[in-house]
Motif scaffolding. Structure first.
Motif, PDB file in Angstrom:
ATOM      1  N   ASP A   2      40.362  67.177 120.225  1.00  0.00           N
ATOM      2  CA  ASP A   2      39.381  66.100 120.099  1.00  0.00           C
ATOM      3  C   ASP A   2      38.211  66.505 119.209  1.00  0.00           C
ATOM      4  N   ARG A   3      37.759  67.752 119.345  1.00  0.00           N
ATOM      5  CA  ARG A   3      36.632  68.217 118.533  1.00  0.00           C
ATOM      6  C   ARG A   3      36.987  68.195 117.047  1.00  0.00           C
ATOM      7  N   ALA A   4      38.172  68.667 116.701  1.00  0.00           N
ATOM      8  CA  ALA A   4      38.591  68.670 115.299  1.00  0.00           C
ATOM      9  C   ALA A   4      38.704  67.245 114.761  1.00  0.00           C
ATOM     10  N   THR A   5      39.184  66.319 115.584  1.00  0.00           N
ATOM     11  CA  THR A   5      39.296  64.919 115.154  1.00  0.00           C
ATOM     12  C   THR A   5      37.930  64.322 114.886  1.00  0.00           C
ATOM     13  N   VAL A   6      36.989  64.596 115.778  1.00  0.00           N
ATOM     14  CA  VAL A   6      35.618  64.097 115.578  1.00  0.00           C
ATOM     15  C   VAL A   6      35.009  64.694 114.314  1.00  0.00           C
ATOM     16  N   ASN A   7      35.250  65.976 114.073  1.00  0.00           N
ATOM     17  CA  ASN A   7      34.710  66.609 112.867  1.00  0.00           C
ATOM     18  C   ASN A   7      35.347  66.035 111.608  1.00  0.00           C
ATOM     19  N   ARG A   8      36.635  65.711 111.672  1.00  0.00           N
ATOM     20  CA  ARG A   8      37.275  65.047 110.535  1.00  0.00           C
ATOM     21  C   ARG A   8      36.646  63.689 110.268  1.00  0.00           C
ATOM     22  N   PHE A   9      36.387  62.946 111.333  1.00  0.00           N
ATOM     23  CA  PHE A   9      35.768  61.626 111.190  1.00  0.00           C
ATOM     24  C   PHE A   9      34.369  61.751 110.587  1.00  0.00           C
ATOM     25  N   LYS A  10      33.573  62.712 111.064  1.00  0.00           N
ATOM     26  CA  LYS A  10      32.240  62.925 110.509  1.00  0.00           C
ATOM     27  C   LYS A  10      32.303  63.264 109.022  1.00  0.00           C
ATOM     28  N   GLN A  11      33.261  64.122 108.658  1.00  0.00           N
ATOM     29  CA  GLN A  11      33.385  64.519 107.255  1.00  0.00           C
ATOM     30  C   GLN A  11      33.772  63.334 106.384  1.00  0.00           C
ATOM     31  N   ALA A  12      34.697  62.494 106.868  1.00  0.00           N
ATOM     32  CA  ALA A  12      35.109  61.326 106.097  1.00  0.00           C
ATOM     33  C   ALA A  12      33.952  60.350 105.922  1.00  0.00           C
ATOM     34  N   VAL A  13      33.163  60.144 106.976  1.00  0.00           N
ATOM     35  CA  VAL A  13      31.998  59.257 106.885  1.00  0.00           C
ATOM     36  C   VAL A  13      30.970  59.818 105.916  1.00  0.00           C
ATOM     37  N   PHE A  14      30.748  61.105 105.979  1.00  0.00           N
ATOM     38  CA  PHE A  14      29.776  61.733 105.078  1.00  0.00           C
ATOM     39  C   PHE A  14      30.198  61.592 103.622  1.00  0.00           C
ATOM     40  N   MET A  15      31.463  61.834 103.330  1.00  0.00           N
ATOM     41  CA  MET A  15      31.950  61.690 101.960  1.00  0.00           C
ATOM     42  C   MET A  15      31.875  60.239 101.499  1.00  0.00           C
ATOM     43  N   LEU A  16      32.160  59.298 102.397  1.00  0.00           N
ATOM     44  CA  LEU A  16      32.085  57.880 102.046  1.00  0.00           C
ATOM     45  C   LEU A  16      30.641  57.469 101.766  1.00  0.00           C
ATOM     46  N   GLU A  17      29.705  57.947 102.567  1.00  0.00           N
ATOM     47  CA  GLU A  17      28.292  57.638 102.335  1.00  0.00           C
ATOM     48  C   GLU A  17      27.826  58.178 100.990  1.00  0.00           C
ATOM     49  N   ASN A  18      28.272  59.363 100.622  1.00  0.00           N
ATOM     50  CA  ASN A  18      27.917  59.913  99.312  1.00  0.00           C
ATOM     51  C   ASN A  18      28.490  59.070  98.180  1.00  0.00           C
ATOM     52  N   ASP A  19      29.735  58.607  98.341  1.00  0.00           N
ATOM     53  CA  ASP A  19      30.338  57.758  97.310  1.00  0.00           C
ATOM     54  C   ASP A  19      29.583  56.439  97.165  1.00  0.00           C
ATOM     55  N   VAL A  20      29.161  55.860  98.295  1.00  0.00           N
ATOM     56  CA  VAL A  20      28.402  54.609  98.253  1.00  0.00           C
ATOM     57  C   VAL A  20      27.053  54.821  97.573  1.00  0.00           C
ATOM     58  N   ALA A  21      26.382  55.944  97.891  1.00  0.00           N
ATOM     59  CA  ALA A  21      25.086  56.230  97.266  1.00  0.00           C
ATOM     60  C   ALA A  21      25.238  56.406  95.757  1.00  0.00           C
ATOM     61  N   GLU A  22      26.298  57.085  95.328  1.00  0.00           N
ATOM     62  CA  GLU A  22      26.528  57.261  93.891  1.00  0.00           C
ATOM     63  C   GLU A  22      26.873  55.935  93.218  1.00  0.00           C
ATOM     64  N   LEU A  23      27.625  55.073  93.909  1.00  0.00           N
ATOM     65  CA  LEU A  23      27.962  53.765  93.351  1.00  0.00           C
ATOM     66  C   LEU A  23      26.714  52.896  93.187  1.00  0.00           C
ATOM     67  N   ASP A 207      35.095  68.993  97.001  1.00  0.00           N
ATOM     68  CA  ASP A 207      35.271  68.606  98.397  1.00  0.00           C
ATOM     69  C   ASP A 207      36.092  67.323  98.462  1.00  0.00           C
ATOM     70  N   ARG A 208      37.080  67.315  99.341  1.00  0.00           N
ATOM     71  CA  ARG A 208      37.940  66.149  99.484  1.00  0.00           C
ATOM     72  C   ARG A 208      37.841  65.616 100.915  1.00  0.00           C
ATOM     73  N   PRO A 209      37.805  64.285 101.067  1.00  0.00           N
ATOM     74  CA  PRO A 209      37.729  63.728 102.424  1.00  0.00           C
ATOM     75  C   PRO A 209      39.013  63.966 103.198  1.00  0.00           C
ATOM     76  N   ALA A 210      38.886  63.914 104.508  1.00  0.00           N
ATOM     77  CA  ALA A 210      40.059  64.083 105.361  1.00  0.00           C
ATOM     78  C   ALA A 210      41.049  62.950 105.128  1.00  0.00           C
TER      79      ALA A 210
END
Length: 225
Positions: A2-23, A207-210
């Protein structure tokens, strides 16, 4: 887990937020973009590369050999002190603070690339309080090792100082820690991690999203439980 899944989700959200900010920066806020920022980042990257190479050379030329081949940075600091003492102290501070910055950046990279630790990014107007506390605790935890290592690496420059008396004499010959100092276990660990990290980042620089499909499947399985 469960911890690894949550960390994957956090990483994907973080990468998505960065992409939105750059867009948004490219389309909506292009008038606020400073064209000098990439050049400043390139300059900081070059400075960081130089500092890293100097640290590796200092370890290979002064810390590991017995007796040392050359004082290297110790001679540079003493030369600075011969005509303006503050520059030598500032140079030691720059090299020591660079190690602290590497600790925070390295922990962040581990959180982005691997998922056994939580991601705690530091960004302007977007840092959570728990991330502040985590990174602050990490800095405090690594302050003493950085001071000890800097004292050992710059022992010629720091001779006759209280910090050299504490770490270079009293701590060095404690019963439990004496083995690590005599075998240079920590020094080889630093060089080994630096070499492995350099090879890994050269092979995988971005860095690549999950994987979203694997993340969805993990979340679906956790919901069924």
């Amino acid at each position: 887990s469960d911890r690894a899944t949550v960390n994957r989700f956090k990483q994907a959200v973080f990468m998505l937020e960065n992409d939105v900010a750059e867009l948004k920066l490219c389309h909506e806020n292009y008038h606020k973009y400073n064209p000098l920022v990439p050049f400043f980042q390139l300059f900081l990257g070059i400075v960081s590369l130089v500092l890293s190479l100097l640290w590796v050379l200092q370890i290979c030329l002064f810390v590991l050999p017995s007796p040392p081949i050359t004082g290297f940075l110790n001679n540079y600091f003493e030369w600075f002190d011969s005509w303006f003492g503050l520059f030598g102290v500032l140079s030691v501070a720059v090299f020591s603070l660079y190690l602290q910055a590497c600790v925070v950046k390295g922990c962040f990279k581990l959180g982005v690339r691997f998922f056994f630790i939580s991601l705690h990014p530091m960004k302007k107007n977007g840092t959570y309080m728990n991330s502040f506390l985590f990174n602050l605790g990490l800095i405090l935890l690594c302050s003493l090792p950085v001071v000890q290592f800097s004292t050992q690496a710059f022992s010629d420059y720091a001779r006759f100082t209280d910090v050299n008396q504490i770490f270079g004499v009293q701590v060095k010959y404690l019963r439990f820690f004496e083995y690590f100092w005599t075998t240079n276990a920590f020094i080889y660990a630093i060089l080994g991690m630096a070499g492995l990290s350099a090879i890994y980042l050269v092979l995988k620089p971005r860095d690549r999203p999950a994987d979203p499909s694997a993340l969805k499947e993990s979340l679906r399985q956790n919901r069924r439980r």
